[in-house]
Design a protein around this motif. Structure first.
Motif, short mmCIF file in Angstrom:
data_model
loop_
_atom_site.label_atom_id
_atom_site.label_comp_id
_atom_site.label_asym_id
_atom_site.label_seq_id
_atom_site.Cartn_x
_atom_site.Cartn_y
_atom_site.Cartn_z
N GLU A 167 18.76 -59.03 -34.05
CA GLU A 167 17.76 -58.09 -33.56
C GLU A 167 18.26 -56.65 -33.63
O GLU A 167 17.57 -55.75 -34.12
N ALA A 168 19.49 -56.44 -33.16
CA ALA A 168 20.09 -55.10 -33.21
C ALA A 168 20.26 -54.66 -34.66
O ALA A 168 19.98 -53.51 -35.02
N GLU A 169 20.71 -55.57 -35.50
CA GLU A 169 20.94 -55.25 -36.91
C GLU A 169 19.65 -54.87 -37.61
O GLU A 169 19.61 -53.96 -38.43
N ILE A 229 23.93 -48.61 -32.70
CA ILE A 229 24.19 -49.78 -31.87
C ILE A 229 25.42 -49.50 -31.01
O ILE A 229 26.41 -48.94 -31.48
N ALA A 230 25.34 -49.90 -29.74
CA ALA A 230 26.51 -49.86 -28.86
C ALA A 230 26.75 -51.27 -28.34
O ALA A 230 25.81 -51.99 -28.00
N ILE A 231 28.02 -51.66 -28.30
CA ILE A 231 28.39 -52.96 -27.75
C ILE A 231 28.94 -52.74 -26.36
O ILE A 231 29.97 -52.07 -26.17
N LEU A 232 28.24 -53.29 -25.36
CA LEU A 232 28.62 -53.18 -23.96
C LEU A 232 29.28 -54.49 -23.54
O LEU A 232 28.68 -55.57 -23.69
N HIS A 233 30.49 -54.39 -23.01
CA HIS A 233 31.23 -55.59 -22.61
C HIS A 233 31.95 -55.32 -21.30
O HIS A 233 32.71 -54.35 -21.18
N GLU A 234 31.64 -56.15 -20.31
CA GLU A 234 32.25 -56.02 -18.98
C GLU A 234 32.14 -54.59 -18.44
O GLU A 234 33.08 -54.03 -17.88
N LEU A 285 32.40 -50.70 -25.84
CA LEU A 285 33.55 -50.95 -26.69
C LEU A 285 33.50 -50.12 -27.96
O LEU A 285 34.53 -49.63 -28.43
N VAL A 286 32.31 -50.00 -28.54
CA VAL A 286 32.14 -49.26 -29.79
C VAL A 286 30.69 -48.84 -29.90
O VAL A 286 29.79 -49.50 -29.37
N GLU A 287 30.44 -47.74 -30.60
CA GLU A 287 29.07 -47.25 -30.79
C GLU A 287 28.99 -46.56 -32.15
O GLU A 287 29.91 -45.84 -32.55
N LEU A 338 30.02 -49.95 -37.64
CA LEU A 338 30.55 -51.14 -36.99
C LEU A 338 31.13 -52.12 -38.00
O LEU A 338 32.16 -52.74 -37.76
N ARG A 339 30.48 -52.25 -39.15
CA ARG A 339 30.99 -53.15 -40.18
C ARG A 339 32.34 -52.66 -40.72
O ARG A 339 33.20 -53.46 -41.09
N SER A 340 32.53 -51.35 -40.73
CA SER A 340 33.78 -50.79 -41.28
C SER A 340 34.98 -51.10 -40.40
O SER A 340 36.13 -50.89 -40.82
#
Length: 253
Positions: A196-198, A204-209, A213-215, A221-223
């Protein structure tokens, strides 16, 4: 340089001794689709609730549509719309009646015309006179999103909008979100679904705990991972392929 529709810096939130957000920073440009990707318990819904003024942060700052979520909560609410994980549709009313009701609550002129325009925009005109409890999951979700657009909000929060939907209904909602972005609406989308995000997001931002983590863009992100390499594998036919081969052969004979 474009103006940020959402600007978050150092946002923190705890519930008793449990830290849910541990210093979140993110920026969403106007007119873009931003996907906040994370598993259950990552803090996605808490962040959306803070940005939509339903919850106060413990620390940090956040502005939405240029307005501070703490100091100008009413201004933020006037500029946004929020669609939660479950469709806020009254099943006893028709699709059109749901839209008219919201338009009247927002004191808009010609609520019937507003409803008709949104029914057409979301491909619900033929179903507009039917009770909403007869709608499929995808139709109810599209109606819910249409209701959230009444009043022309500048920023729309979609909190896991396709949770519980089948693949076909999910595709319907994706098309509706794509149309929102094409019309210039800023969308912050939370999701657990990587595809869905893709498919939908500009960034895109990855939220963890409770932390980002990355945006970045999908390419960014693929790189982060090593380049893909080619492997040759023996592929077994799927059950679907077996079924089609046998049934088509039987039909031909």
């Amino acid at each position: 340089m474009s103006t940020a529709a959402i600007d978050v810096r150092g946002l923190r939130k705890s519930f008793k001794d449990v830290a849910v957000l541990g210093g979140v920073d993110l920026r969403v440009e106007s007119g873009s689709v931003f996907a906040l990707l994370g598993s259950n318990g990552a803090g996605k819904t808490t962040l959306v609730r803070i940005l939509s003024t339903l919850l106060r942060a413990d620390a940090g700052t956040a502005t939405v549509a240029g307005r501070d979520v703490d100091r100008d909560a009413s201004g933020v609410r006037a500029a946004i719309s929020l669609t939660g994980q479950f469709a806020a549709v009254d099943g006893r009313l028709s699709g059109r009646e749901n839209l008219v009701l919201i338009a009247r609550l927002r004191h808009l002129r010609s609520p019937g015309a507003v409803a008709d325009e949104l029914l057409e925009r979301f491909s619900l005109t033929e179903a507009g006179s039917r009770r909403a409890d007869t709608y499929s999951g995808g139709m109810r979700r599209r109606l819910d999103i249409a209701m959230s657009l009444i009043g022309d909000p500048r920023v729309v929060f979609l909190d896991e909008p396709t949770t519980g939907l089948d693949p076909e209904a999910r595709q319907e909602v994706w098309r509706a979100i794509t149309r929102l972005a094409a019309d210039g609406t800023t969308v912050l989308l939370t999701t657990q679904y990587l595809e869905e995000a893709e498919h939908l997001a500009d960034r895109i931002a990855i939220l963890h705990e409770g932390r980002i983590l990355v945006e970045g863009t999908l390419a960014d992100l693929r790189s982060l991972l090593p380049p893909a390499h080619t492997e040759y594998v023996v592929r077994q036919p799927s059950l679907e392929e077996v079924f089609l081969a046998l049934t088509q052969k039987d039909t031909a004979s």
